[in-house]
Structure formats: structure tokens, C-alpha cells
Write a protein that holds these residues in place. Structure first.
Motif, PDB file in Angstrom:
ATOM      1  N   ILE A  58       0.830  -1.209   0.000  1.00  0.00           N
ATOM      2  CA  ILE A  58       0.000   0.000   0.000  1.00  0.00           C
ATOM      3  C   ILE A  58       0.860   1.253   0.000  1.00  0.00           C
ATOM      4  CG2 ILE A  58      -1.588   1.372   1.408  1.00  0.00           C
ATOM      5  CD1 ILE A  58      -2.979  -1.200   2.212  1.00  0.00           C
ATOM      6  N   ILE A  59       1.910   1.270   0.812  1.00  0.00           N
ATOM      7  CA  ILE A  59       2.783   2.444   0.859  1.00  0.00           C
ATOM      8  C   ILE A  59       3.484   2.645  -0.486  1.00  0.00           C
ATOM      9  CG2 ILE A  59       4.794   3.490   1.965  1.00  0.00           C
ATOM     10  CD1 ILE A  59       4.055   2.012   4.511  1.00  0.00           C
ATOM     11  N   THR A  60       3.901   1.545  -1.118  1.00  0.00           N
ATOM     12  CA  THR A  60       4.542   1.635  -2.426  1.00  0.00           C
ATOM     13  C   THR A  60       3.608   2.264  -3.451  1.00  0.00           C
ATOM     14  OG1 THR A  60       5.954  -0.294  -1.997  1.00  0.00           O
ATOM     15  CG2 THR A  60       5.593   0.303  -4.297  1.00  0.00           C
ATOM     16  N   LEU A  61       2.355   1.830  -3.444  1.00  0.00           N
ATOM     17  CA  LEU A  61       1.376   2.385  -4.386  1.00  0.00           C
ATOM     18  C   LEU A  61       0.970   3.803  -3.995  1.00  0.00           C
ATOM     19  CD1 LEU A  61      -0.875  -0.774  -4.889  1.00  0.00           C
ATOM     20  CD2 LEU A  61       0.792   0.172  -6.498  1.00  0.00           C
ATOM     21  N   PHE A  62       0.890   4.063  -2.694  1.00  0.00           N
ATOM     22  CA  PHE A  62       0.485   5.391  -2.218  1.00  0.00           C
ATOM     23  C   PHE A  62       1.473   6.455  -2.682  1.00  0.00           C
ATOM     24  CE2 PHE A  62       0.687   8.744   1.030  1.00  0.00           C
ATOM     25  CZ  PHE A  62      -0.631   9.186   1.007  1.00  0.00           C
ATOM     26  N   PHE A  63       2.768   6.187  -2.472  1.00  0.00           N
ATOM     27  CA  PHE A  63       3.766   7.167  -2.906  1.00  0.00           C
ATOM     28  C   PHE A  63       3.953   7.154  -4.421  1.00  0.00           C
ATOM     29  CE2 PHE A  63       5.282   6.932   1.586  1.00  0.00           C
ATOM     30  CZ  PHE A  63       5.082   8.273   1.873  1.00  0.00           C
ATOM     31  N   GLY A  64       3.477   6.101  -5.067  1.00  0.00           N
ATOM     32  CA  GLY A  64       3.455   6.111  -6.519  1.00  0.00           C
ATOM     33  C   GLY A  64       2.411   7.065  -7.063  1.00  0.00           C
ATOM     34  N   LEU A  65       1.339   7.264  -6.293  1.00  0.00           N
ATOM     35  CA  LEU A  65       0.279   8.174  -6.691  1.00  0.00           C
ATOM     36  C   LEU A  65       0.486   9.582  -6.166  1.00  0.00           C
ATOM     37  CD1 LEU A  65      -2.776   5.782  -6.094  1.00  0.00           C
ATOM     38  CD2 LEU A  65      -1.789   6.442  -8.302  1.00  0.00           C
ATOM     39  N   LEU A  66       1.081   9.700  -4.969  1.00  0.00           N
ATOM     40  CA  LEU A  66       1.274  11.013  -4.337  1.00  0.00           C
ATOM     41  C   LEU A  66       2.736  11.182  -3.904  1.00  0.00           C
ATOM     42  CD1 LEU A  66      -1.961  10.968  -2.118  1.00  0.00           C
ATOM     43  CD2 LEU A  66      -1.626  12.252  -4.242  1.00  0.00           C
ATOM     44  N   PRO A  67       3.631  11.284  -4.851  1.00  0.00           N
ATOM     45  CA  PRO A  67       5.061  11.340  -4.518  1.00  0.00           C
ATOM     46  C   PRO A  67       5.485  12.650  -3.861  1.00  0.00           C
ATOM     47  CG  PRO A  67       4.754  11.716  -6.860  1.00  0.00           C
ATOM     48  CD  PRO A  67       3.397  11.359  -6.308  1.00  0.00           C
ATOM     49  N   ASP A  68       4.764  13.716  -4.084  1.00  0.00           N
ATOM     50  CA  ASP A  68       5.185  15.021  -3.579  1.00  0.00           C
ATOM     51  C   ASP A  68       5.029  15.176  -2.073  1.00  0.00           C
ATOM     52  OD1 ASP A  68       5.942  15.912  -6.054  1.00  0.00           O
ATOM     53  OD2 ASP A  68       4.004  16.813  -6.535  1.00  0.00           O
ATOM     54  N   LEU A  69       4.383  14.210  -1.426  1.00  0.00           N
ATOM     55  CA  LEU A  69       4.187  14.317   0.017  1.00  0.00           C
ATOM     56  C   LEU A  69       5.503  14.320   0.784  1.00  0.00           C
ATOM     57  CD1 LEU A  69       1.063  12.064   0.709  1.00  0.00           C
ATOM     58  CD2 LEU A  69       1.190  14.557   0.597  1.00  0.00           C
TER      59      LEU A  69
END
Length: 464
Positions: A448-459
Motif C-alpha cells: 500500500i505504501i509503495t502504491l500510495f507514494f506512486g500516486l502522491l510522490p510530492d508528500l
């Protein structure tokens, strides 16, 4: 530097818990120690940068970010070590304690302000890894891997220490700030300083598996128990690159014209050696070893460029790489155990994933996401990690090295997809694979974290 104190004291407590008749308390205790340390690590996030222990250690948002990645990686990997408790021949208290002590070395490497503390951190981490690599005493390949790691690591440490001595002889100090002042105030530094810097870099590049100092990596990764392979491929690499970045950006940015060409040559060699050699591997663990070498090359790109974007790129890439690597090795551990493949056997190859999509769709999905992230495919954290690294290279104007990196990324897609093809396009033997609930939770979190930062990398950008 509260994490160092906590890990040292609580690590001893975990070691003494080994005297208890029941081993079941060891894993929860270790996880609790890591959670407490992780919270303590970010407790001073908004405080001003600080020096500790007579100016020997430094703490700011960057060091806390790298330490956080190391602690999160250790927490996730430790959660996959239930097999220690089930194995009657294992000594779980010793393993957990050594893992915690190794984190002390990693955090010292990340936050050093004095080269002597860098040496102390490297040795604490390295000696711990030597022991853990050879922890499967019944397996000759594990023993061989530990011996190779010890001998080659000792030579590398000796070279690094000699480099520190030359730097001290040239500048009169081990302090990073004093080294920076010397470089800036001396337009033509002595040859001794240049040689010392190169020798120090050689020792550090060995630790992160950069070519041509990478020859230990495949045998050690392949021979070590899988859980410790995951540990060294993430934590050692993160700490190593954090240490190199602080050295080059903090002290020797003024001598950039001297060392960048050498580091650029090592970067290209690392990318070529890691990616091309990985294509020919049949063993999944050896492929991941050469993959680790290739990712060292991508991280070296940002160090070679040393632009304004390098810091964020290295932090983001380290997190993305660690999450994907933990997922991949976690799936291998579960599948290998369920299919009767004993750790360290040669049969830990791609065939072990045959038919995984039918045996356990969740494991197949986790494996696929991890391979896609390592390959740098869009919608994963790994894609943005490479994008940020490449952006830092573009900012410096090193187009020729960027072309090599992009071509090697294309090569990487080939060998990463071997595992995905085995999972979905080949028939496998055996029944459905059951995943313990706790393991399932860890793998779901990493995915989930891998996909999450794949979608919202600027965080994560701009936080450090």
C-alpha cells in the motif's frame, strides 16, 4: 540521539530475555523497542539542528529522515522473523539483539559529524552483519558467505581507515565542518587530501555494493538466511548512502571538480555490472543481489550530480527501494517455506514462484508490485524514485550518464518480469499457499505504501 541510547539499552534487555523459558516474548519485545525508537527518532523533528556527544554526532531533519527509513525497514523485516521462534536450533534472543545493535551503527553512520564516529558506526554495523550472515551454522553456504564478507569487509575497512588518516594528516581534523573549511580556504589542496578522500570513498562504496567493489554481494546475499539478506540489502545501503552524501555534500562539495569524474565512472560501471549480470541469473536471490548493485548505481547518480534535488531524491529512492525489497524477500520467505524449499538452497530460483497467481493471489500481487517498483514502472514509488534521481542529473547537465541509466532501466524490466511471468504464466505444483495473518499485514502495508507514494510522490518532497 535518543534512538542510539534506546537501541543500546533496550537491545541488552532483549538479549537477557533469552534466558526466559518461553521464546514467544522476544518478537513482540523487539517490535515494541523499534516502535518506541521510531517515535523517539521523530520527537525533535521541529527543533533546530543539534550537535551531541561533544560535537561528534549531528541531528537535523535529514538525519532523522534517513534514520526513520532504517527503523521502518527494521520494523517490517523483524515482523517477518516468526521462523526464529519455530526453529529449535535458532537463538532468537541473540539474533534480535544483534539486529538492534546493528541499527545503532546505522544511525551513527547517518548522523556522524566526526570521521571517527563514522568508523565506529561502520564497524558496529559491519560486525553485526558478519555474524548474522553466518547465523545458519548448519549450512555451509552461509558459513562461506560470512567468511567472504568478513575478509573482504576487513580489507575495505582498512582502506577506509587509512583514507581517514590521510585526511587528518592533510587537514589536521576529523570534523566535517573543519574539512569543509579546509577545502574552501585552500584553492589547491594537497595530494594527500585527494588520496585520502578517494580511499575513504572506496571503503564506503564497498559497503553499498558499488562496482568494482561489489564482488562479495552475490555470494553473501545468496548464502545468508533470506531475512538477513533483506536486512542488509535495505538498512546497510540506506545508511551507507546517507553517510556518503553527508561526506560529499557537507565537506567536499567545494572539491566537486576533483571527485565527480571518478564517481561518474564508478556509477556507470555499477549500472552496467548490476543490470547486465542480473539478466543471466536463475536464482531469485542472486538476481536481487545484482539488482541491489544496480540500485546502488541509480543512487550514485544523485551523488555524482550533487544538485539541489539530490537530497530529496536520495531520501525518496531509499524509501521506495527498501519497501519493494522487503516485499520481494517477504514473498520469497513465505513461498519457500510453504513449498518445502529450505533457506539458502540453490533451488531458491524463479521456479519457486510458478503458479503463485493461483496458489495465493495476494502474494502474487505483492510480488508484482514490488517488481514493478524496482523496475521503475509508473504508479509505483520506484518510478518516482528514478524520476527524481534522473531530474537531479538533468539539473547538473550530465546527459551522457543519464542515457546510460535509462538504457539500463530498460534492461532491468526484463529480469524483474521473470518473477511476474513465473507467478502468472507458468503452472506450479503444490496446493494453495497459506499466509500467516501477521505476515499478510506486513506485506499489505509495504504494498500500500509503495502504491500510495506512486500516486502522491510530492508528500515527501521538501520535508527534509
Amino acid at each position: 540521539m535518543l534512538p542510539i541510547i534506546l537501541l543500546s539499552i533496550l537491545g541488552l534487555l532483549v538479549l537477557f530475555l533469552g534466558f526466559q523459558k518461553s521464546k514467544n516474548i522476544l518478537l513482540p519485545a523487539t517490535l515494541l523497542v523499534l516502535v518506541i525508537t521510531l517515535i523517539a527518532n521523530f520527537a525533535n523533528w521541529n527543533d533546530a539542528p543539534s550537535l551531541y556527544f561533544k560535537g561528534m554526532l549531528f541531528e537535523n531533519k535529514l538525519t532523522m529522515a534517513f534514520s526513520g527509513i532504517v527503523l521502518i525497514s527494521a520494523l517490517l523485516i523483524s515482523a517477518l522473523t516468526r521462523g526464529f521462534i519455530d526453529d529449535e536450533a535458532a537463538q532468537p534472543a541473540e539474533y534480535y539483539a544483534i539486529m538492534l545493535f546493528s541499527l545503532v551503527g546505522a544511525i551513527i553512520m547517518i548522523g556522524y559529524e566526526n570521521l571517527l564516529m563514522l568508523f565506529v558506526g561502520v564497524e558496529i554495523l559491519s560486525v553485526s552483519m558478519y555474524v548474522l550472515t553466518g547465523s545458519d551454522k548448519r549450512n555451509l553456504r552461509s558459513n562461506e558467505a560470512a567468511l567472504k564478507y568478513l575478509l573482504m569487509g576487513s580489507f575495505a575497512t582498512g582502506i577506509m581507515l587509512f583514507g581517514m588518516a590521510l585526511l587528518y594528516g592533510a587537514t589536521g581534523s576529523f570534523n566535517l565542518t573543519a574539512l569543509k573549511s579546509y577545502v574552501l580556504t585552500n584553492p589547491s589542496p594537497s595530494v594527500m587530501m585527494y588520496v585520502g578522500l578517494l580511499m575513504l570513498l572506496i571503503g564506503m562504496l564497498f559497503k553499498v555494493s558499488a562496482a568494482p567493489f561489489h564482488f562479495w554481494t552475490p555470494d553473501v546475499y545468496d548464502g545468508a538466511p533470506t531475512v538477513f539478506t533483506a536486512f542488509m540489502s535495505t538498512i546497510v545501503k540506506t545508511a551507507g548512502f546517507a553517510a556518503i552524501y553527508r561526506l560529499l555534500s557537507g565537506s567536499f562539495s567545494g572539491a566537486y571538480t576533483f571527485w565527480w569524474s571518478t564517481l561518474a565512472g564508478i556509477t556507470v560501471l555499477t549500472l552496467l555490472a548490476g543490470n547486465i549480470t542480473a539478466v543471466y541469473q536463475n536464482s531469485f536471490k542472486r538476481m536481487m543481489a545484482y539488482s541491489s548493485i544496480s540500485h546502488a548505481g541509480y543512487l550514485l547518480l544523485s551523488l555524482t550530480a550533487l544538485s539541489s534535488q539530490s537530497q530529496d531524491a536520495i531520501v525518496f529512492y531509499s524509501l521506495a527501494y527498501s519497501l519493494a525489497t522487503i516485499s520481494a524477500f517477504g514473498v520469497l520467505m513465505i513461498v519457500g517455506k510453504e513449498t518445502g524449499v529450505r533457506s539458502n538452497e540453490v533451488s531458491e530460483n524463479f521456479n519457486v514462484f510458478n503458479g503463485l497467481g493461483k496458489k495465493n493471489p495476494l502474494l502474487a500481487f505483492v510480488l508484482t508490485v514490488s517488481m514493478l517498483s524496482l523496475a521503475g514502472i509508473p504508479l509505483t514509488a520506484g518510478f518516482w524514485g528514478k524520476f527524481f534521481v534522473f531530474s537531479s542529473v538533468v539539473e547538473r547537465g550530465l546527459t551522457w550518464i543519464l542515457i546510460v541509466a535509462v538504457l539500463m532501466s530498460a534492461v532491468g524490466i526484463y529480469y524483474y518480469f521473470k518473477a511476474v511471468i513465473a507467478a502468472y504464466m507458468r503452472e506450479g505444483e503444490g496446493n494453495a499457499i497459506k499466509v500467516p495473518q501477521f505476515y499478510r499485514l506486513v506485506l499489505i502495508v509495504t504494498t500500500i505504501i509503495t502504491l500510495f507514494f506512486g500516486l502522491l510522490p510530492d508528500l515527501l518532497k521538501g520535508l527534509v
